[in-house]
Design a protein around this motif. Structure first.
Motif, mmCIF file in Angstrom:
data_model
loop_
_atom_site.group_PDB
_atom_site.id
_atom_site.type_symbol
_atom_site.label_atom_id
_atom_site.label_comp_id
_atom_site.label_asym_id
_atom_site.label_seq_id
_atom_site.Cartn_x
_atom_site.Cartn_y
_atom_site.Cartn_z
ATOM 1 N N ARG A 31 0.342 -1.123 -0.012
ATOM 2 C CA ARG A 31 -0.135 -0.021 0.249
ATOM 3 C C ARG A 31 0.514 1.432 0.149
ATOM 4 O O ARG A 31 0.473 2.410 -0.678
ATOM 5 C CB ARG A 31 -1.107 -0.032 0.961
ATOM 6 C CG ARG A 31 -2.291 -1.051 1.229
ATOM 7 C CD ARG A 31 -3.293 -0.498 2.588
ATOM 8 N NE ARG A 31 -2.542 -0.997 3.689
ATOM 9 C CZ ARG A 31 -2.337 -1.757 4.227
ATOM 10 N NH1 ARG A 31 -2.785 -3.333 3.643
ATOM 11 N NH2 ARG A 31 -1.951 -1.976 5.413
ATOM 12 N N ALA A 32 1.903 0.941 0.826
ATOM 13 C CA ALA A 32 2.900 2.450 1.161
ATOM 14 C C ALA A 32 3.664 2.182 -0.734
ATOM 15 O O ALA A 32 3.457 3.795 -1.564
ATOM 16 C CB ALA A 32 3.955 1.906 2.164
ATOM 17 N N VAL A 33 3.519 1.610 -1.384
ATOM 18 C CA VAL A 33 4.126 1.684 -2.805
ATOM 19 C C VAL A 33 3.274 2.451 -3.929
ATOM 20 O O VAL A 33 3.874 3.124 -4.518
ATOM 21 C CB VAL A 33 5.189 0.906 -2.867
ATOM 22 C CG1 VAL A 33 5.292 0.484 -4.307
ATOM 23 C CG2 VAL A 33 6.048 -0.022 -2.575
ATOM 24 N N GLU A 34 2.195 1.403 -3.639
ATOM 25 C CA GLU A 34 1.500 2.015 -4.291
ATOM 26 C C GLU A 34 1.062 3.649 -4.001
ATOM 27 O O GLU A 34 0.621 4.306 -4.837
ATOM 28 C CB GLU A 34 -0.489 1.247 -4.609
ATOM 29 C CG GLU A 34 -0.163 0.545 -4.844
ATOM 30 C CD GLU A 34 0.809 -0.148 -6.304
ATOM 31 O OE1 GLU A 34 -0.152 0.928 -7.550
ATOM 32 O OE2 GLU A 34 1.773 -0.670 -7.000
ATOM 33 N N SER A 35 0.837 4.045 -2.771
ATOM 34 C CA SER A 35 0.483 5.680 -2.563
ATOM 35 C C SER A 35 0.993 6.197 -3.407
ATOM 36 O O SER A 35 1.546 7.712 -2.927
ATOM 37 C CB SER A 35 0.376 5.662 -0.765
ATOM 38 O OG SER A 35 -0.957 5.064 -0.426
ATOM 39 N N ILE A 36 3.174 5.928 -2.484
ATOM 40 C CA ILE A 36 4.080 6.886 -3.395
ATOM 41 C C ILE A 36 4.200 6.951 -4.850
ATOM 42 O O ILE A 36 4.614 8.217 -4.895
ATOM 43 C CB ILE A 36 5.253 6.036 -2.600
ATOM 44 C CG1 ILE A 36 5.549 5.882 -1.470
ATOM 45 C CG2 ILE A 36 7.017 6.603 -2.785
ATOM 46 C CD1 ILE A 36 6.701 5.375 -0.516
ATOM 47 N N CYS A 37 3.952 6.026 -5.655
ATOM 48 C CA CYS A 37 4.284 6.166 -6.574
ATOM 49 C C CYS A 37 2.929 6.980 -7.265
ATOM 50 O O CYS A 37 2.786 7.586 -8.397
ATOM 51 C CB CYS A 37 3.803 4.523 -7.481
ATOM 52 S SG CYS A 37 5.346 4.099 -7.143
ATOM 53 N N ARG A 38 0.807 7.218 -6.219
ATOM 54 C CA ARG A 38 0.391 8.248 -7.164
ATOM 55 C C ARG A 38 0.684 8.743 -6.699
ATOM 56 O O ARG A 38 0.957 9.915 -7.112
ATOM 57 C CB ARG A 38 -0.784 7.430 -6.042
ATOM 58 C CG ARG A 38 -2.202 6.542 -7.233
ATOM 59 C CD ARG A 38 -3.057 5.920 -6.437
ATOM 60 N NE ARG A 38 -3.034 6.228 -4.684
ATOM 61 C CZ ARG A 38 -2.954 4.569 -4.086
ATOM 62 N NH1 ARG A 38 -2.678 3.887 -4.494
ATOM 63 N NH2 ARG A 38 -2.926 5.008 -2.855
ATOM 64 N N GLU A 39 1.521 9.536 -5.780
ATOM 65 C CA GLU A 39 1.756 10.725 -5.069
ATOM 66 C C GLU A 39 2.750 11.427 -6.554
ATOM 67 O O GLU A 39 2.482 12.739 -6.702
ATOM 68 C CB GLU A 39 2.296 11.131 -3.493
ATOM 69 C CG GLU A 39 2.398 12.577 -3.455
ATOM 70 C CD GLU A 39 3.652 12.529 -2.266
ATOM 71 O OE1 GLU A 39 4.736 12.488 -1.803
ATOM 72 O OE2 GLU A 39 2.469 12.123 -0.823
ATOM 73 N N TRP A 40 4.033 10.162 -6.135
ATOM 74 C CA TRP A 40 5.215 10.439 -7.662
ATOM 75 C C TRP A 40 4.213 10.794 -8.965
ATOM 76 O O TRP A 40 4.705 12.209 -9.564
ATOM 77 C CB TRP A 40 6.248 9.254 -7.391
ATOM 78 C CG TRP A 40 7.289 9.953 -8.152
ATOM 79 C CD1 TRP A 40 7.246 10.148 -9.691
ATOM 80 C CD2 TRP A 40 8.288 9.602 -7.563
ATOM 81 N NE1 TRP A 40 8.736 9.903 -8.971
ATOM 82 C CE2 TRP A 40 9.192 9.692 -8.218
ATOM 83 C CE3 TRP A 40 8.737 9.144 -5.976
ATOM 84 C CZ2 TRP A 40 10.606 10.281 -8.077
ATOM 85 C CZ3 TRP A 40 9.839 8.525 -5.973
ATOM 86 C CH2 TRP A 40 10.891 9.051 -6.800
ATOM 87 N N ASP A 41 3.281 10.511 -9.446
ATOM 88 C CA ASP A 41 2.466 10.523 -10.534
ATOM 89 C C ASP A 41 1.764 12.182 -10.788
ATOM 90 O O ASP A 41 2.154 12.276 -11.313
ATOM 91 C CB ASP A 41 2.141 9.078 -11.244
ATOM 92 C CG ASP A 41 2.597 7.999 -11.462
ATOM 93 O OD1 ASP A 41 3.678 7.751 -11.722
ATOM 94 O OD2 ASP A 41 1.524 7.066 -11.304
ATOM 95 N N ALA A 42 1.265 11.429 -9.111
ATOM 96 C CA ALA A 42 0.230 13.466 -9.367
ATOM 97 C C ALA A 42 1.772 13.961 -9.276
ATOM 98 O O ALA A 42 1.638 15.691 -10.414
ATOM 99 C CB ALA A 42 -0.425 13.384 -7.711
ATOM 100 N N ARG A 43 2.357 14.449 -8.657
ATOM 101 C CA ARG A 43 3.702 15.860 -8.907
ATOM 102 C C ARG A 43 4.405 16.163 -10.309
ATOM 103 O O ARG A 43 4.617 17.288 -10.223
ATOM 104 C CB ARG A 43 3.958 15.447 -7.718
ATOM 105 C CG ARG A 43 3.848 15.671 -6.445
ATOM 106 C CD ARG A 43 4.975 15.649 -5.844
ATOM 107 N NE ARG A 43 4.218 15.791 -3.737
ATOM 108 C CZ ARG A 43 4.321 16.691 -3.812
ATOM 109 N NH1 ARG A 43 4.949 17.737 -4.076
ATOM 110 N NH2 ARG A 43 4.008 17.094 -2.403
#
Length: 159
Positions: free
Chosen positions: A139-151
């Motif tokens: 879940r942390a990996v997915e959240s980090i990647c979502r944040e990264w993609d949004a930025r």
């Protein structure tokens, strides 16, 4: 000097049971499209002082206790007093908040520091990571990647 689009990612942990959470997050992130990331695996927070670049944002991934149920993920932006209420994994000589304060005093701390924690129960030498913590890592990996993609979509060059 590091390219301003580069991000430093630190996984803190050990090979003992759930304390592997920070390392496992970083290992999973390395398999993603993170070409601008400089990745480090460290055993203790004070290892950060050996390679920090104040010109590059920092993402720290670690196991923690006292912030929620086992396997839950947590996200903080430094500085925050909330970190004083959290017990960090392992047998660190200096806890993560203390190392970040020291890095700031030494002029090594980047302007942006993001911390991701996965709640653990205990660490036992020789144990494998628990299923609850492993799910939290995912879940942390997915959240980090979502944040990264949004930025990236917004044109922001850092974590």
């Amino acid at each position: 000097m590091t390219d301003s689009r580069q991000i430093q990612i630190a996984g803190l942990g050990s090979p003992h049971g759930d304390d592997q959470a920070g390392w496992e997050i970083v290992r999973a992130l390395k398999t993603r499209d993170l070409s601008q990331a400089i990745v480090h695996l460290s055993r203790t927070p004070d290892d950060l002082l050996n390679w920090l670049d104040p010109a590059s944002p920092l993402v720290i991934c670690d196991a923690c206790r006292g912030a929620g149920p086992v396997g839950s993920i947590h996200h903080w932006q430094w500085p925050t007093a909330e970190l004083d209420q959290v017990n960090w994994s392992g047998t660190h000589q200096i806890a993560l908040p203390g190392v970040l304060l020291l890095a700031e005093e030494l002029g090594l701390l980047p302007a942006q520091v993001i911390i991701w924690g996965v709640e653990i129960a205990e660490t036992v030498p020789g144990d494998v990571i628990s299923s609850e913590v492993s799910a939290g890592v995912e879940r942390a990996v997915e959240s980090i990647c979502r944040e990264w993609d949004a930025r990236r979509a917004l044109g922001v060059d850092h974590a």
